[in-house]
Design an enzyme around this catalytic site. Structure first.
Site, PDB file in Angstrom:
ATOM      1  CG  ASP A 186      -0.281   0.042   2.539  1.00 58.63           C
ATOM      2  OD1 ASP A 186       0.707  -0.685   2.715  1.00 58.63           O
ATOM      3  OD2 ASP A 186      -0.729   0.806   3.421  1.00 58.63           O
ATOM      4  CD  GLU A 196       4.287   1.010   6.912  1.00 55.09           C
ATOM      5  OE1 GLU A 196       5.109   1.342   7.787  1.00 55.09           O
ATOM      6  OE2 GLU A 196       3.939   1.793   5.996  1.00 55.09           O
TER       7      GLU A 196
END
Length: 403
Positions: free
Chosen positions: A88, A153
Protein backbone atom coordinates in the site's frame (compact mmCIF):
# COMPACT_ATOMS: atom_id res chain seq x y z
CA UNK A 1 -6.57 -25.56 -8.80
CA UNK A 2 -6.47 -22.25 -6.93
CA UNK A 3 -6.83 -18.86 -8.60
CA UNK A 4 -3.13 -18.23 -7.95
CA UNK A 5 -2.14 -21.55 -9.55
CA UNK A 6 -4.31 -20.79 -12.57
CA UNK A 7 -2.82 -17.31 -12.92
CA UNK A 8 0.67 -18.75 -12.61
CA UNK A 9 0.11 -20.73 -15.81
CA UNK A 10 -0.08 -17.47 -17.78
CA UNK A 11 3.45 -16.36 -18.75
CA UNK A 12 4.61 -13.09 -17.22
CA UNK A 13 5.38 -10.15 -19.47
CA UNK A 14 8.73 -9.69 -17.70
CA UNK A 15 11.45 -11.68 -15.98
CA UNK A 16 10.73 -11.66 -12.21
CA UNK A 17 14.45 -11.88 -11.47
CA UNK A 18 14.72 -8.38 -12.95
CA UNK A 19 14.06 -6.08 -9.95
CA UNK A 20 13.48 -3.05 -12.16
CA UNK A 21 10.81 -4.70 -14.29
CA UNK A 22 9.07 -6.07 -11.22
CA UNK A 23 9.23 -2.68 -9.49
CA UNK A 24 7.66 -1.03 -12.53
CA UNK A 25 4.85 -3.56 -12.55
CA UNK A 26 4.14 -2.99 -8.85
CA UNK A 27 4.25 0.81 -9.12
CA UNK A 28 1.67 0.67 -11.89
CA UNK A 29 -0.79 -0.86 -9.40
CA UNK A 30 -2.76 2.03 -7.77
CA UNK A 31 -2.72 0.47 -4.30
CA UNK A 32 -3.46 3.54 -2.17
CA UNK A 33 -4.47 2.38 1.32
CA UNK A 34 -6.86 0.56 1.73
CA UNK A 35 -7.11 -0.48 -1.94
CA UNK A 36 -5.26 -3.62 -3.01
CA UNK A 37 -4.95 -2.12 -6.48
CA UNK A 38 -3.69 -5.33 -8.08
CA UNK A 39 -0.34 -5.30 -6.27
CA UNK A 40 -0.91 -8.37 -4.12
CA UNK A 41 -2.46 -10.19 -7.06
CA UNK A 42 0.71 -9.49 -9.02
CA UNK A 43 2.91 -10.83 -6.22
CA UNK A 44 0.71 -13.92 -6.00
CA UNK A 45 1.08 -14.53 -9.72
CA UNK A 46 4.87 -14.06 -9.62
CA UNK A 47 5.53 -16.25 -6.58
CA UNK A 48 3.00 -18.97 -7.37
CA UNK A 49 4.85 -19.54 -10.64
CA UNK A 50 7.98 -20.22 -8.56
CA UNK A 51 6.27 -22.83 -6.39
CA UNK A 52 5.32 -20.71 -3.40
CA UNK A 53 2.19 -21.55 -1.44
CA UNK A 54 0.02 -18.41 -1.50
CA UNK A 55 -2.45 -17.07 1.06
CA UNK A 56 -4.35 -13.77 0.87
CA UNK A 57 -6.26 -13.34 4.15
CA UNK A 58 -8.58 -10.38 4.58
CA UNK A 59 -8.94 -8.79 8.01
CA UNK A 60 -11.56 -6.34 9.21
CA UNK A 61 -12.50 -4.24 12.19
CA UNK A 62 -15.74 -2.38 12.95
CA UNK A 63 -15.59 1.12 11.53
CA UNK A 64 -12.50 0.40 9.43
CA UNK A 65 -12.10 -0.85 5.86
CA UNK A 66 -11.29 -4.50 5.22
CA UNK A 67 -7.65 -5.03 4.29
CA UNK A 68 -6.23 -7.73 2.06
CA UNK A 69 -2.89 -9.17 3.14
CA UNK A 70 -0.43 -11.64 1.66
CA UNK A 71 1.59 -14.60 2.90
CA UNK A 72 3.71 -16.86 0.69
CA UNK A 73 6.17 -19.59 1.57
CA UNK A 74 8.43 -22.01 -0.22
CA UNK A 75 10.00 -24.87 1.68
CA UNK A 76 8.75 -26.88 4.63
CA UNK A 77 11.77 -26.99 6.90
CA UNK A 78 13.38 -24.65 9.38
CA UNK A 79 14.97 -22.18 9.43
CA UNK A 80 12.34 -19.84 8.01
CA UNK A 81 13.71 -16.57 6.66
CA UNK A 82 10.94 -13.99 6.35
CA UNK A 83 10.97 -11.01 4.02
CA UNK A 84 8.38 -8.45 5.09
CA UNK A 85 6.95 -5.33 3.55
CA UNK A 86 3.88 -3.55 2.26
CA UNK A 87 2.35 -2.77 -1.10
CA UNK A 88 0.00 0.00 0.00
CA UNK A 89 1.06 3.57 -0.67
CA UNK A 90 0.07 7.02 0.53
CA UNK A 91 -2.22 9.18 -1.64
CA UNK A 92 -0.78 11.01 -4.61
CA UNK A 93 -1.84 14.45 -3.35
CA UNK A 94 -1.94 17.16 -5.99
CA UNK A 95 -1.47 15.10 -9.15
CA UNK A 96 -0.94 18.29 -11.16
CA UNK A 97 2.24 18.89 -9.17
CA UNK A 98 3.78 15.64 -10.44
CA UNK A 99 6.05 15.96 -13.46
CA UNK A 100 5.42 12.32 -14.36
CA UNK A 101 2.34 10.12 -13.98
CA UNK A 102 2.19 8.91 -10.34
CA UNK A 103 1.43 5.34 -11.41
CA UNK A 104 3.22 5.44 -14.76
CA UNK A 105 6.48 3.86 -13.51
CA UNK A 106 8.45 5.98 -15.96
CA UNK A 107 12.23 5.51 -16.11
CA UNK A 108 14.32 8.56 -16.95
CA UNK A 109 18.06 9.09 -16.56
CA UNK A 110 18.48 5.95 -14.47
CA UNK A 111 15.61 6.76 -12.09
CA UNK A 112 12.23 5.05 -11.68
CA UNK A 113 9.41 7.47 -10.84
CA UNK A 114 6.06 6.75 -9.23
CA UNK A 115 4.15 6.55 -5.98
CA UNK A 116 5.64 3.71 -3.96
CA UNK A 117 8.84 3.48 -6.00
CA UNK A 118 10.79 4.37 -2.85
CA UNK A 119 8.33 3.41 -0.08
CA UNK A 120 8.39 0.52 -0.58
CA UNK A 121 7.47 -1.26 -3.80
CA UNK A 122 10.97 -0.81 -5.17
CA UNK A 123 12.56 -2.47 -2.15
CA UNK A 124 10.00 -5.26 -2.09
CA UNK A 125 10.50 -5.94 -5.79
CA UNK A 126 14.28 -6.20 -5.33
CA UNK A 127 13.87 -8.67 -2.48
CA UNK A 128 11.34 -10.79 -4.35
CA UNK A 129 13.67 -10.91 -7.36
CA UNK A 130 16.59 -11.90 -5.15
CA UNK A 131 14.62 -14.69 -3.48
CA UNK A 132 13.50 -16.06 -6.84
CA UNK A 133 17.03 -15.98 -8.23
CA UNK A 134 18.41 -17.67 -5.11
CA UNK A 135 15.88 -20.53 -5.20
CA UNK A 136 16.33 -21.06 -8.91
CA UNK A 137 20.06 -21.40 -8.34
CA UNK A 138 19.57 -23.54 -5.20
CA UNK A 139 16.40 -25.62 -5.69
CA UNK A 140 17.40 -28.02 -2.91
CA UNK A 141 18.51 -25.35 -0.47
CA UNK A 142 17.73 -26.12 3.18
CA UNK A 143 15.12 -24.13 5.05
CA UNK A 144 12.28 -21.94 3.85
CA UNK A 145 11.69 -18.43 2.54
CA UNK A 146 8.46 -16.63 3.36
CA UNK A 147 6.95 -13.30 2.37
CA UNK A 148 4.79 -11.38 4.82
CA UNK A 149 3.19 -8.44 2.99
CA UNK A 150 0.42 -6.13 4.15
CA UNK A 151 -1.86 -3.59 2.51
CA UNK A 152 -2.28 -1.52 5.69
CA UNK A 153 1.15 -0.17 6.67
CA UNK A 154 0.41 3.36 5.51
CA UNK A 155 -3.04 3.29 7.12
CA UNK A 156 -4.21 2.61 10.68
CA UNK A 157 -2.02 -0.54 10.83
CA UNK A 158 -4.87 -2.38 12.55
CA UNK A 159 -5.91 -4.91 9.90
CA UNK A 160 -2.45 -5.51 8.52
CA UNK A 161 0.79 -6.99 9.81
CA UNK A 162 -0.30 -7.33 13.43
CA UNK A 163 -3.20 -9.58 12.43
CA UNK A 164 -1.29 -11.31 9.65
CA UNK A 165 1.38 -12.39 12.13
CA UNK A 166 -1.25 -13.72 14.53
CA UNK A 167 -2.98 -15.54 11.67
CA UNK A 168 0.29 -17.16 10.57
CA UNK A 169 1.24 -18.12 14.14
CA UNK A 170 -2.13 -19.77 14.70
CA UNK A 171 -1.57 -21.82 11.54
CA UNK A 172 1.67 -23.14 13.02
CA UNK A 173 4.07 -20.90 11.13
CA UNK A 174 7.28 -20.18 13.03
CA UNK A 175 9.85 -17.64 11.92
CA UNK A 176 13.56 -17.56 12.66
CA UNK A 177 14.66 -14.18 11.29
CA UNK A 178 13.10 -11.35 9.32
CA UNK A 179 14.32 -8.69 6.93
CA UNK A 180 11.92 -5.76 6.50
CA UNK A 181 12.50 -3.79 3.32
CA UNK A 182 11.63 -0.26 4.42
CA UNK A 183 13.75 2.54 2.83
CA UNK A 184 16.36 2.89 5.56
CA UNK A 185 19.25 4.60 3.79
CA UNK A 186 19.51 8.42 4.04
CA UNK A 187 21.76 9.05 1.03
CA UNK A 188 23.50 5.89 -0.22
CA UNK A 189 22.94 2.14 -0.09
CA UNK A 190 25.86 1.73 2.32
CA UNK A 191 24.51 4.11 4.97
CA UNK A 192 22.27 2.39 7.45
CA UNK A 193 20.59 -0.70 8.86
CA UNK A 194 17.77 -0.25 11.35
CA UNK A 195 18.12 -2.57 14.35
CA UNK A 196 15.30 -1.04 16.39
CA UNK A 197 12.67 1.65 16.51
CA UNK A 198 11.55 4.27 18.99
CA UNK A 199 8.09 4.11 20.45
CA UNK A 200 5.44 6.76 19.93
CA UNK A 201 3.06 8.20 22.53
CA UNK A 202 0.58 11.01 21.88
CA UNK A 203 -0.98 13.07 24.66
CA UNK A 204 -3.87 15.53 24.64
CA UNK A 205 -3.67 18.25 27.28
CA UNK A 206 -6.56 20.57 28.17
CA UNK A 207 -6.33 23.52 30.56
CA UNK A 208 -9.63 24.89 31.86
CA UNK A 209 -10.16 28.55 32.70
CA UNK A 210 -13.04 30.98 32.96
CA UNK A 211 -14.15 32.94 29.91
CA UNK A 212 -14.46 36.68 30.30
CA UNK A 213 -13.88 40.19 28.95
CA UNK A 214 -10.24 41.16 28.51
CA UNK A 215 -11.06 44.50 30.13
CA UNK A 216 -12.15 42.72 33.31
CA UNK A 217 -9.48 40.04 33.82
CA UNK A 218 -10.25 39.77 37.53
CA UNK A 219 -13.58 38.20 36.55
CA UNK A 220 -11.95 35.57 34.32
CA UNK A 221 -9.18 32.99 34.41
CA UNK A 222 -7.01 32.83 31.31
CA UNK A 223 -6.12 29.15 30.57
CA UNK A 224 -3.32 30.14 28.21
CA UNK A 225 -1.11 31.14 31.12
CA UNK A 226 -1.63 27.74 32.70
CA UNK A 227 -0.98 25.96 29.40
CA UNK A 228 2.30 27.81 28.92
CA UNK A 229 3.32 26.85 32.44
CA UNK A 230 2.53 23.17 31.93
CA UNK A 231 4.19 22.91 28.52
CA UNK A 232 7.29 24.62 29.92
CA UNK A 233 7.41 21.98 32.65
CA UNK A 234 7.30 19.21 30.07
CA UNK A 235 10.19 20.82 28.21
CA UNK A 236 12.24 21.89 31.21
CA UNK A 237 14.32 18.74 31.63
CA UNK A 238 15.25 15.93 29.23
CA UNK A 239 13.22 12.78 29.55
CA UNK A 240 16.46 10.78 29.50
CA UNK A 241 20.01 10.90 28.18
CA UNK A 242 19.60 8.21 25.56
CA UNK A 243 20.91 4.66 25.65
CA UNK A 244 23.65 2.70 23.92
CA UNK A 245 21.66 2.33 20.69
CA UNK A 246 19.05 5.09 21.05
CA UNK A 247 19.07 8.87 21.00
CA UNK A 248 17.39 10.69 23.91
CA UNK A 249 13.58 10.54 23.91
CA UNK A 250 12.01 13.60 22.32
CA UNK A 251 8.74 15.45 23.06
CA UNK A 252 7.27 17.80 20.47
CA UNK A 253 4.13 19.93 20.82
CA UNK A 254 2.24 19.46 17.55
CA UNK A 255 -0.86 21.60 18.09
CA UNK A 256 -1.83 24.46 20.42
CA UNK A 257 -5.28 26.00 20.12
CA UNK A 258 -7.93 27.95 22.00
CA UNK A 259 -10.51 28.21 19.20
CA UNK A 260 -10.99 31.90 19.92
CA UNK A 261 -11.95 34.20 17.00
CA UNK A 262 -12.33 37.29 19.20
CA UNK A 263 -9.54 39.58 20.40
CA UNK A 264 -11.47 40.94 23.36
CA UNK A 265 -12.49 37.62 24.94
CA UNK A 266 -10.45 35.56 27.36
CA UNK A 267 -11.01 31.92 26.28
CA UNK A 268 -12.45 29.23 28.50
CA UNK A 269 -10.08 26.47 27.43
CA UNK A 270 -6.68 25.89 25.86
CA UNK A 271 -5.81 22.60 24.20
CA UNK A 272 -2.49 21.13 23.13
CA UNK A 273 -1.40 17.87 21.56
CA UNK A 274 2.12 16.51 21.92
CA UNK A 275 3.94 13.45 20.64
CA UNK A 276 6.88 11.70 22.26
CA UNK A 277 9.26 9.45 20.35
CA UNK A 278 10.78 7.42 23.16
CA UNK A 279 13.65 4.99 23.51
CA UNK A 280 13.93 1.72 25.40
CA UNK A 281 14.25 3.52 28.72
CA UNK A 282 10.46 3.68 28.73
CA UNK A 283 7.29 1.76 28.14
CA UNK A 284 4.11 3.66 27.21
CA UNK A 285 2.90 3.12 30.78
CA UNK A 286 6.00 4.36 32.58
CA UNK A 287 6.33 7.31 30.24
CA UNK A 288 2.70 8.31 30.76
CA UNK A 289 3.24 8.18 34.51
CA UNK A 290 6.28 10.48 34.22
CA UNK A 291 4.35 13.01 32.13
CA UNK A 292 1.47 12.96 34.61
CA UNK A 293 3.92 13.56 37.48
CA UNK A 294 5.54 16.55 35.77
CA UNK A 295 2.18 18.13 34.98
CA UNK A 296 0.85 17.53 38.47
CA UNK A 297 3.87 19.20 40.08
CA UNK A 298 3.76 22.15 37.68
CA UNK A 299 0.00 22.65 38.05
CA UNK A 300 -0.02 22.67 41.82
CA UNK A 301 -3.43 23.80 43.08
CA UNK A 302 -3.84 26.58 40.54
CA UNK A 303 -3.90 25.11 37.00
CA UNK A 304 -6.95 23.00 36.31
CA UNK A 305 -6.03 20.52 33.61
CA UNK A 306 -7.00 17.23 32.01
CA UNK A 307 -4.64 14.79 30.30
CA UNK A 308 -5.54 11.95 27.96
CA UNK A 309 -3.22 9.61 26.11
CA UNK A 310 -4.23 8.12 22.80
CA UNK A 311 -3.95 4.34 22.50
CA UNK A 312 -0.62 3.25 21.04
CA UNK A 313 0.84 0.05 19.66
CA UNK A 314 4.20 1.71 19.01
CA UNK A 315 6.72 0.53 21.59
CA UNK A 316 10.48 0.91 21.56
CA UNK A 317 12.40 -2.24 20.71
CA UNK A 318 15.91 -3.33 19.85
CA UNK A 319 17.31 -6.29 17.95
CA UNK A 320 20.58 -6.75 19.78
CA UNK A 321 23.61 -6.78 17.50
CA UNK A 322 24.72 -10.37 16.97
CA UNK A 323 25.32 -12.92 14.21
CA UNK A 324 22.20 -12.05 12.19
CA UNK A 325 22.76 -8.29 12.30
CA UNK A 326 26.41 -8.86 11.39
CA UNK A 327 25.36 -11.06 8.47
CA UNK A 328 23.17 -8.28 7.05
CA UNK A 329 25.95 -5.74 7.52
CA UNK A 330 28.44 -8.12 5.87
CA UNK A 331 26.18 -8.46 2.81
CA UNK A 332 25.83 -4.68 2.50
CA UNK A 333 29.56 -4.13 2.89
CA UNK A 334 30.43 -6.82 0.36
CA UNK A 335 28.23 -5.23 -2.31
CA UNK A 336 28.82 -1.53 -1.54
CA UNK A 337 32.35 -1.47 -0.14
CA UNK A 338 31.30 0.28 3.06
CA UNK A 339 29.98 -1.05 6.36
CA UNK A 340 26.58 0.46 7.28
CA UNK A 341 25.81 2.11 10.60
CA UNK A 342 23.39 0.43 12.99
CA UNK A 343 20.54 2.84 13.72
CA UNK A 344 17.27 3.20 15.61
CA UNK A 345 16.33 6.62 14.22
CA UNK A 346 13.22 7.66 12.29
CA UNK A 347 9.56 6.88 12.73
CA UNK A 348 7.80 3.63 13.45
CA UNK A 349 7.38 0.64 11.15
CA UNK A 350 5.77 -2.79 11.11
CA UNK A 351 8.97 -4.13 12.66
CA UNK A 352 7.37 -3.21 16.00
CA UNK A 353 4.93 -6.08 15.45
CA UNK A 354 7.36 -8.56 13.90
CA UNK A 355 9.84 -8.28 16.80
CA UNK A 356 7.43 -10.28 19.00
CA UNK A 357 7.78 -13.29 16.68
CA UNK A 358 11.45 -13.28 15.64
CA UNK A 359 14.49 -11.00 15.43
CA UNK A 360 13.98 -8.35 12.74
CA UNK A 361 16.18 -5.80 11.04
CA UNK A 362 15.29 -3.27 8.38
CA UNK A 363 17.21 -2.50 5.25
CA UNK A 364 16.08 -0.97 1.97
CA UNK A 365 16.65 1.67 -0.65
CA UNK A 366 17.48 5.36 -0.18
CA UNK A 367 14.46 7.06 1.36
CA UNK A 368 14.91 10.69 0.31
CA UNK A 369 11.68 10.94 -1.71
CA UNK A 370 9.24 8.76 0.25
CA UNK A 371 5.75 10.30 0.39
CA UNK A 372 6.88 13.21 -1.80
CA UNK A 373 5.69 14.49 -5.16
CA UNK A 374 7.72 12.75 -7.89
CA UNK A 375 8.67 9.91 -5.55
CA UNK A 376 11.47 7.92 -7.15
CA UNK A 377 14.24 5.36 -6.73
CA UNK A 378 17.56 5.00 -8.52
CA UNK A 379 17.78 1.96 -10.77
CA UNK A 380 21.26 1.33 -9.39
CA UNK A 381 19.81 1.10 -5.88
CA UNK A 382 17.28 -1.53 -6.92
CA UNK A 383 20.03 -3.58 -8.52
CA UNK A 384 22.23 -3.20 -5.44
CA UNK A 385 19.42 -4.24 -3.08
CA UNK A 386 18.71 -7.33 -5.17
CA UNK A 387 22.36 -8.34 -4.97
CA UNK A 388 22.60 -7.61 -1.23
CA UNK A 389 19.48 -9.65 -0.50
CA UNK A 390 20.70 -12.52 -2.68
CA UNK A 391 24.06 -12.53 -0.89
CA UNK A 392 22.31 -12.43 2.49
CA UNK A 393 20.09 -15.40 1.63
CA UNK A 394 23.07 -17.40 0.41
CA UNK A 395 25.06 -16.62 3.57
CA UNK A 396 22.11 -17.26 5.87
CA UNK A 397 21.22 -20.69 4.57
CA UNK A 398 24.86 -21.70 4.17
CA UNK A 399 25.44 -20.87 7.85
CA UNK A 400 22.35 -22.80 8.90
CA UNK A 401 23.45 -25.80 6.84
CA UNK A 402 26.84 -25.85 8.59
CA UNK A 403 25.23 -25.95 12.02
Amino acid sequence: MTAEQTAALVPLEFDPTDPVALAQALVRCPSVTPAEGGALALLARVLAAEGYAIHRPVFGEPGMPDIENFYARIGSEAPVFVIAGHTDVVPVGDEAAWTRAPFGAQIENGVLYGRGACDMKGGLAAMVSAAIRYRRENPRAPGSIAFLVTGDEEGPAVNGTVKLLKWAHERGERFDHCLLGEPTNPAAMSDMIKIGRRGSLTGELTVNGIQGHVGYPHLADNPIRGMVRLLAALDAAPLDQGTRHFDPSNLEVTTLDVGNPATNVIPAQARAVFNIRFNDTWTPETLAAEIERRLREAAGNTVRHELRFRPTNSVAFLTEPGPFVAMVADAVEAETGKRPALSTTGGTSDARFIKSYCPVVEYGVVGKTMHQVDECVAIADLVALERITHRLLASYFAAQHKT
